[in-house]
Scaffold this motif. Sequence first.
Motif, PDB file in Angstrom:
ATOM      1  N   ALA A   1       0.845  -1.192   0.000  1.00 31.52           N
ATOM      2  CA  ALA A   1       0.000   0.000   0.000  1.00 31.52           C
ATOM      3  C   ALA A   1       0.879   1.240   0.000  1.00 31.52           C
ATOM      4  N   VAL A   2       0.386   2.299  -0.612  1.00 28.64           N
ATOM      5  CA  VAL A   2       1.204   3.507  -0.725  1.00 28.64           C
ATOM      6  C   VAL A   2       0.987   4.441   0.448  1.00 28.64           C
ATOM      7  N   ALA A   3      -0.096   4.267   1.168  1.00 27.08           N
ATOM      8  CA  ALA A   3      -0.382   5.204   2.247  1.00 27.08           C
ATOM      9  C   ALA A   3      -0.792   4.460   3.498  1.00 27.08           C
ATOM     10  N   GLY A   4      -0.539   5.092   4.634  1.00 25.40           N
ATOM     11  CA  GLY A   4      -0.881   4.477   5.912  1.00 25.40           C
ATOM     12  C   GLY A   4       0.363   4.200   6.730  1.00 25.40           C
ATOM     13  N   LEU A   5       0.170   4.024   8.042  1.00 22.10           N
ATOM     14  CA  LEU A   5       1.319   3.812   8.924  1.00 22.10           C
ATOM     15  C   LEU A   5       2.031   2.509   8.591  1.00 22.10           C
ATOM     16  N   GLY A   6       1.280   1.464   8.232  1.00 21.86           N
ATOM     17  CA  GLY A   6       1.892   0.195   7.858  1.00 21.86           C
ATOM     18  C   GLY A   6       2.751   0.347   6.621  1.00 21.86           C
ATOM     19  N   ALA A   7       2.269   1.138   5.650  1.00 23.40           N
ATOM     20  CA  ALA A   7       3.033   1.376   4.431  1.00 23.40           C
ATOM     21  C   ALA A   7       4.327   2.125   4.756  1.00 23.40           C
ATOM     22  N   ARG A   8       4.254   3.067   5.723  1.00 21.73           N
ATOM     23  CA  ARG A   8       5.469   3.781   6.132  1.00 21.73           C
ATOM     24  C   ARG A   8       6.488   2.813   6.721  1.00 21.73           C
ATOM     25  N   LEU A   9       5.997   1.874   7.526  1.00 19.70           N
ATOM     26  CA  LEU A   9       6.894   0.868   8.114  1.00 19.70           C
ATOM     27  C   LEU A   9       7.582   0.071   7.011  1.00 19.70           C
ATOM     28  N   LEU A  10       6.764  -0.379   6.048  1.00 20.57           N
ATOM     29  CA  LEU A  10       7.284  -1.230   4.983  1.00 20.57           C
ATOM     30  C   LEU A  10       8.290  -0.458   4.131  1.00 20.57           C
ATOM     31  N   ALA A  11       7.930   0.781   3.739  1.00 19.21           N
ATOM     32  CA  ALA A  11       8.833   1.593   2.922  1.00 19.21           C
ATOM     33  C   ALA A  11      10.126   1.852   3.682  1.00 19.21           C
ATOM     34  N   GLY A  12       9.999   2.147   4.955  1.00 15.22           N
ATOM     35  CA  GLY A  12      11.189   2.393   5.770  1.00 15.22           C
ATOM     36  C   GLY A  12      12.101   1.182   5.818  1.00 15.22           C
ATOM     37  N   SER A  13      11.496  -0.017   5.894  1.00 16.04           N
ATOM     38  CA  SER A  13      12.336  -1.206   5.989  1.00 16.04           C
ATOM     39  C   SER A  13      12.969  -1.528   4.633  1.00 16.04           C
ATOM     40  N   TYR A  14      12.292  -1.170   3.515  1.00 12.05           N
ATOM     41  CA  TYR A  14      12.897  -1.388   2.199  1.00 12.05           C
ATOM     42  C   TYR A  14      14.133  -0.512   2.012  1.00 12.05           C
ATOM     43  N   TYR A  15      14.018   0.756   2.416  1.00 13.33           N
ATOM     44  CA  TYR A  15      15.091   1.689   2.121  1.00 13.33           C
ATOM     45  C   TYR A  15      16.017   1.919   3.303  1.00 13.33           C
ATOM     46  N   GLY A  16      15.874   1.129   4.366  1.00 14.70           N
ATOM     47  CA  GLY A  16      16.768   1.252   5.509  1.00 14.70           C
ATOM     48  C   GLY A  16      16.645   2.569   6.242  1.00 14.70           C
ATOM     49  N   GLN A  17      15.466   3.203   6.150  1.00 14.70           N
ATOM     50  CA  GLN A  17      15.256   4.480   6.847  1.00 14.70           C
ATOM     51  C   GLN A  17      14.783   4.210   8.272  1.00 14.70           C
ATOM     52  N   THR A  18      15.752   3.981   9.168  1.00 13.57           N
ATOM     53  CA  THR A  18      15.347   3.581  10.513  1.00 13.57           C
ATOM     54  C   THR A  18      14.565   4.669  11.235  1.00 13.57           C
ATOM     55  N   VAL A  19      14.972   5.933  11.004  1.00 14.84           N
ATOM     56  CA  VAL A  19      14.286   7.015  11.714  1.00 14.84           C
ATOM     57  C   VAL A  19      12.812   7.037  11.321  1.00 14.84           C
ATOM     58  N   GLN A  20      12.562   6.790  10.032  1.00 16.33           N
ATOM     59  CA  GLN A  20      11.183   6.779   9.544  1.00 16.33           C
ATOM     60  C   GLN A  20      10.391   5.622  10.172  1.00 16.33           C
ATOM     61  N   ILE A  21      11.015   4.446  10.270  1.00 12.95           N
ATOM     62  CA  ILE A  21      10.332   3.308  10.890  1.00 12.95           C
ATOM     63  C   ILE A  21       9.956   3.643  12.322  1.00 12.95           C
ATOM     64  N   TRP A  22      10.926   4.165  13.062  1.00 18.12           N
ATOM     65  CA  TRP A  22      10.669   4.429  14.477  1.00 18.12           C
ATOM     66  C   TRP A  22       9.605   5.499  14.656  1.00 18.12           C
ATOM     67  N   SER A  23       9.624   6.525  13.780  1.00 17.87           N
ATOM     68  CA  SER A  23       8.614   7.570  13.967  1.00 17.87           C
ATOM     69  C   SER A  23       7.234   7.032  13.628  1.00 17.87           C
ATOM     70  N   ALA A  24       7.132   6.145  12.603  1.00 22.14           N
ATOM     71  CA  ALA A  24       5.833   5.533  12.302  1.00 22.14           C
ATOM     72  C   ALA A  24       5.376   4.667  13.461  1.00 22.14           C
ATOM     73  N   LEU A  25       6.342   3.953  14.038  1.00 20.77           N
ATOM     74  CA  LEU A  25       6.026   3.059  15.153  1.00 20.77           C
ATOM     75  C   LEU A  25       5.529   3.837  16.363  1.00 20.77           C
ATOM     76  N   ILE A  26       6.240   4.923  16.692  1.00 18.79           N
ATOM     77  CA  ILE A  26       5.855   5.714  17.860  1.00 18.79           C
ATOM     78  C   ILE A  26       4.491   6.365  17.621  1.00 18.79           C
TER      79      ILE A  26
END
Lengths: 290, 296
Positions: free
Chosen positions: B240-265
């Motif tokens: 999915a292109v939008a949503g918190l889950g999509a942010r998690l997935l995109a973050g894990s694809y591109y190694g953007q840890t800060v993005q993963i953590w902010s989506a998680l928080i």
Amino acid sequence: MSGLSIFIFSLVFWATAWWLNTRLARITPRDDTIRRLINLAIPVLFGAALLILWEGITRGFDVPLVILPAPSVILERFVNSTDILWADFQQTYLKAVIAGYVMGCGSGFIVAILVDRSPFFKAGLMPVGNLMSALPIIGIAPIMVMWFGFDWQSKAAVVVAMTFFPMLVNTVAGLQTTGAMERDLMRTYAASPTQMLLKLRLPMAMPFIFNALKINSTLALIGAIVAEFFGTPTVGMGFRISAEVGRLNMDMVWAEIFVAALAGSLSYGALALAERRVTFWHASNRNRAT
Amino acid sequence: MMSELFVKRVLPVVTVVMAIIAIWYASAVFMNAPFERDRAARADKTITFSEIVPLTMNQDRPVLPTPHQVVTEIWKTTVEKKVTSKRSLIYHAWITLSATLAGFVMGTLLGIVLAIAIVHSKVMDKSMMPWVITSQTIPILAIAPMIIVVLNSVGITGLFPKAVISTYLSFFPVAVGMVKGLRSPEIMHLDLMKTYSASPSQVFWMLRLPSAIPYLFASMKVAIAISLVGAIVGELPTGAVAGLGARLLAGSYYGQTVQIWSALISAAALAAILVAIVSLLGTWVNKRMGRRPEAA
């Protein structure tokens, strides 16, 4: 048989089963064994009727395989690919779930025992623990995959994080259930704090601990499967589900779900049995005396 | 009075939260240090521990981002971005929230209807109840990707498939809790209703439903938390292109840890807010109905 007649047959079967169940539910025999048999027969009949109705609808209306395969197709796939399913089961359940479940529940239990000594920590940790059990912890899956690699260790780590807080919160709550009377009695026996813990408070906490163990058994399987959506070696139940969904092999997906359901129900059943053995004194077990 | 509450309730929680943040910083230093040491070694420089510490605090792609990095990222993506922007966390949170709420409402209604049927019909009780309990032992989330793809293939996309997953997850706690609640009136009260020659619907509206309300809110707290999990997981498999889950997935694809953590928080904050709203609503309704607030 044509599709339509199969559908009509399944509908008739369903109606008959329903009618039989209404009759069965009205019978209240004196004998315990017969009553238990009837109580078992009703849900089984209901489940069978549902399965046959499912088969009838998918065959009768030629529902495409992609939307909903018939139960017989799923069973066929299950029997034909037991080796793949077994490999996936080994990877996900025997490695990731069991390792994570034991570590998560174990550490939650130990921390609860330690925290129990200090009212200050207990007051601080309980609200945090309660909050954490409500949070979508599953979201840490991508982070764990980054830290611990693609293999089962990262899935076990997710399972540890998911099972820790329910265990902690339930054990601490369970340790508080002893009444003042029982504690006073122990004190008149000059029981040491350790004796008090082992002989009175831990046994009293057992229903709570088993509650956490049961919740965790489902959570652990969910955690391991979802963590595999984020990256795995090419084996594992979550990997297979997401890969076969991509190839629209729905019968394989359903076979995998069947395995997951079987594993989940069996471990839950085993825990329920163990609970009945351990907490035989509890009110909820005493009532259904044999 | 106030100071006692502070010492007994607030102070311990604050201490634990501070301890967690301290451990977080310490692990960030520990986990991010190897990267800095490697970089120094490649540049043929020796680097002391006191030099490493500030460097580990602000890496671009840290192994473990520090709390202040996550807070800055959340601030940047909520307050400083327009709500309609694809990079705004509020936009993504709203997508997830709408699916969560839709699923939660459908699941709660379904659970209540099922519970009413189970309480009023012996056949339903004996044939459905064992299956409702069994279904709780099944890892339901595993079928999330399938629901999404199947509904996609019939041309249904967007919010609805995710809401279906949330519905499926949230109706179990409500059904089980409501059955318990609708059965909670004592025999005495039921007998009293019978002496008034109350009809089944009168018994339901005047006795069973009011006594089930506390149970309903307790299960709704569980249901809304699990609805959010369902919506987030529902966003994973479709890419999915939008949503918190999509942010998690995109973050894990591109190694953007800060993005993963902010989506998680933000997901955690969203869950906490939703549970708090349901819980406040429950307290308010119970108070209006004349029930004394419980200690727990």
